[in-house]
Design an enzyme around this catalytic site. Structure first.
Site, PDB file in Angstrom:
ATOM      1  N   HIS A  98     -68.100  -9.525  -0.948  1.00 43.82           N
ATOM      2  CA  HIS A  98     -68.054 -10.896  -0.194  1.00 43.82           C
ATOM      3  C   HIS A  98     -67.322 -11.085   0.112  1.00 43.82           C
ATOM      4  CE1 HIS A  98     -68.521 -12.872  -3.967  1.00 43.82           C
ATOM      5  NE2 HIS A  98     -68.539 -14.430  -2.619  1.00 43.82           N
ATOM      6  N   ASP A 128     -70.028  -5.596  -6.056  1.00 41.90           N
ATOM      7  CA  ASP A 128     -69.433  -6.692  -5.110  1.00 41.90           C
ATOM      8  C   ASP A 128     -67.969  -6.937  -5.638  1.00 41.90           C
ATOM      9  OD1 ASP A 128     -69.022  -8.996  -3.695  1.00 41.90           O
ATOM     10  OD2 ASP A 128     -69.625 -10.573  -5.239  1.00 41.90           O
ATOM     11  N   SER A 204     -64.378 -17.684  -7.069  1.00 39.27           N
ATOM     12  CA  SER A 204     -64.912 -16.549  -6.468  1.00 39.27           C
ATOM     13  C   SER A 204     -64.180 -15.266  -6.079  1.00 39.27           C
ATOM     14  CB  SER A 204     -66.540 -16.494  -5.617  1.00 39.27           C
ATOM     15  OG  SER A 204     -66.572 -15.656  -5.272  1.00 39.27           O
TER      16      SER A 204
END
Length: 382
Positions: A98, A128, A204
């Protein structure tokens, strides 16, 4: 025969006599220790405990420092999206899908504020995870990986993200759950680590690190809407996918941008102001000096400062500095971006250790879109 027995008896008597004398000598010489053995054990235990705490604290800081140098900040179309980490010596960076969804070319910034171009060579539509190849990082030592064993509940971990964000990009915690499943379309997260280390902005796509060994355990990927709960993809679950892309890069990337950047992703990253970046850079400058990482510290200086000061003379100027503690640091906008700080330096002189306080002032600015420490001066505080 009798003579041998006589000699043997004399030797035996001498040995026994020496033993008895030694016992009473020791007893008289250290009566407190023999009469109160519990006190000895208690004091030794305290000393060992204190030593182990110091050693553990030092190890933690070293793990963070060494890991940060291999964690990168990833930008797509000048928007700060997330992090990644160097996983092999070919310049391949692992991140979340992402983070780079819909992009082919990205910008990658390192801890010492170098900027490189990266190309997405692998990305999954279901898991992901993605890989970015950064030719400028080829030959750089990667992070150590744990690809054979799964982490267990209770293992102490660190969640690291982009070092070009807040200093709070390092969070600590434990593995608080395993085999967690969740769906954040278009991705299905399976057998995830649940961690008590919060996934904060900048984390992230960054690595989940074993606090004791410094090895990568997983990829930090998502955060719960409430509470300090984060989720990380176990590295053993995706290492085959990652290695496959490194050996055979994808020629066509799937278009997953619209779904991947949906608003229900709770871990989208935000940009940071010049003040925050300046605050970080000066702190990181002193942190590098404390670990005698003079190369990284020197790389944070502007080109003019470097042209006036060779690396050799820069390094020599800090060889007698044992450590530096930043007592106070303020960022101001004067005629230029200015950082003012009070520091305490532990210095070695003629085999003696002395402590001095300094007031330091740095000017910071951009060179080739990279913030650098352009100049600096300091004065001793009496």
């Amino acid at each position: 025969m009798n003579k041998q027995w006589i000699i043997s008896g004399i030797v035996t008597i001498l040995i026994w006599g020496a033993g008895v004398y030694g016992f009473y000598f020791i007893k008289d010489a250290v009566p407190n220790k023999l009469s109160n053995p519990s006190t000895i054990l208690a004091s030794e235990t305290i000393e060992r405990t204190e030593d182990s705490v110091v050693a553990e604290s030092k190890q933690l800081k070293e793990v963070i420092h060494e890991t940060q140098k291999r964690v990168v900040h990833i930008e797509v179309a000048d928007y700060s999206l997330g992090s990644g980490f160097l996983y092999n010596d070919q310049g391949d960076v692992v991140t979340n899908a992402h983070v780079v969804a819909g992009a082919t070319d990205v910008k990658v910034k390192t801890t010492d504020n170098r900027e490189f171009s990266g190309k997405v060579i692998g990305i999954s539509e279901e898991t992901d995870v993605a890989v970015v190849r950064v030719d400028g990082l080829k030959g750089t030592e990667p992070l150590p990986m744990n690809i054979d064993e799964s982490a267990e509940i209770g293992d102490e971990v660190l969640a690291l993200g982009s070092p070009l964000g807040f200093q709070n990009t390092v969070t600590t915690g434990i593995i608080s759950g395993v085999d967690r499943d969740l769906d954040l379309p278009p991705y299905h997260y399976k057998n995830m680590y649940q961690i008590s280390a919060p996934i904060a902005p900048g984390n992230s796509g960054g690595p989940l690190i074993n606090r004791k060994t410094g090895e990568v355990l997983g990829i930090n990927s998502a955060a719960a809407d409430q509470g300090s709960i984060g989720f990380s993809i176990p590295l053993p679950n995706v290492i085959a996918l990652i290695e496959g892309w490194s050996k055979t890069p994808m020629t066509t990337l799937p278009n997953i941008v619209e779904q991947a950047r949906a608003e229900d992703f709770t871990f989208e990253e935000i940009g940071f102001s010049d003040h925050e970046l300046a605050h970080y850079l000066v702190n990181y400058f002193y942190e590098s000096l404390n670990y005698q990482d003079y190369v990284t510290a020197y790389s944070l200086l502007g080109s003019r400062w470097q042209s006036d000061t060779t690396y050799e003379s820069f390094r020599e100027g800090y060889l007698l500095t044992e450590s530096v503690v930043v007592d106070d640091l303020v960022v101001k906008n004067e005629d230029a971006l200015t950082v003012k700080a009070i520091i305490t330096a532990e210095e070695r002189k003629n085999s003696n250790i002395t402590y001095h306080k300094y007031k330091v002032t740095y000017k910071l600015g951009y060179e080739n879109d990279q913030m650098k420490i352009l100049s600096g001066k300091g004065e001793v505080i009496e």
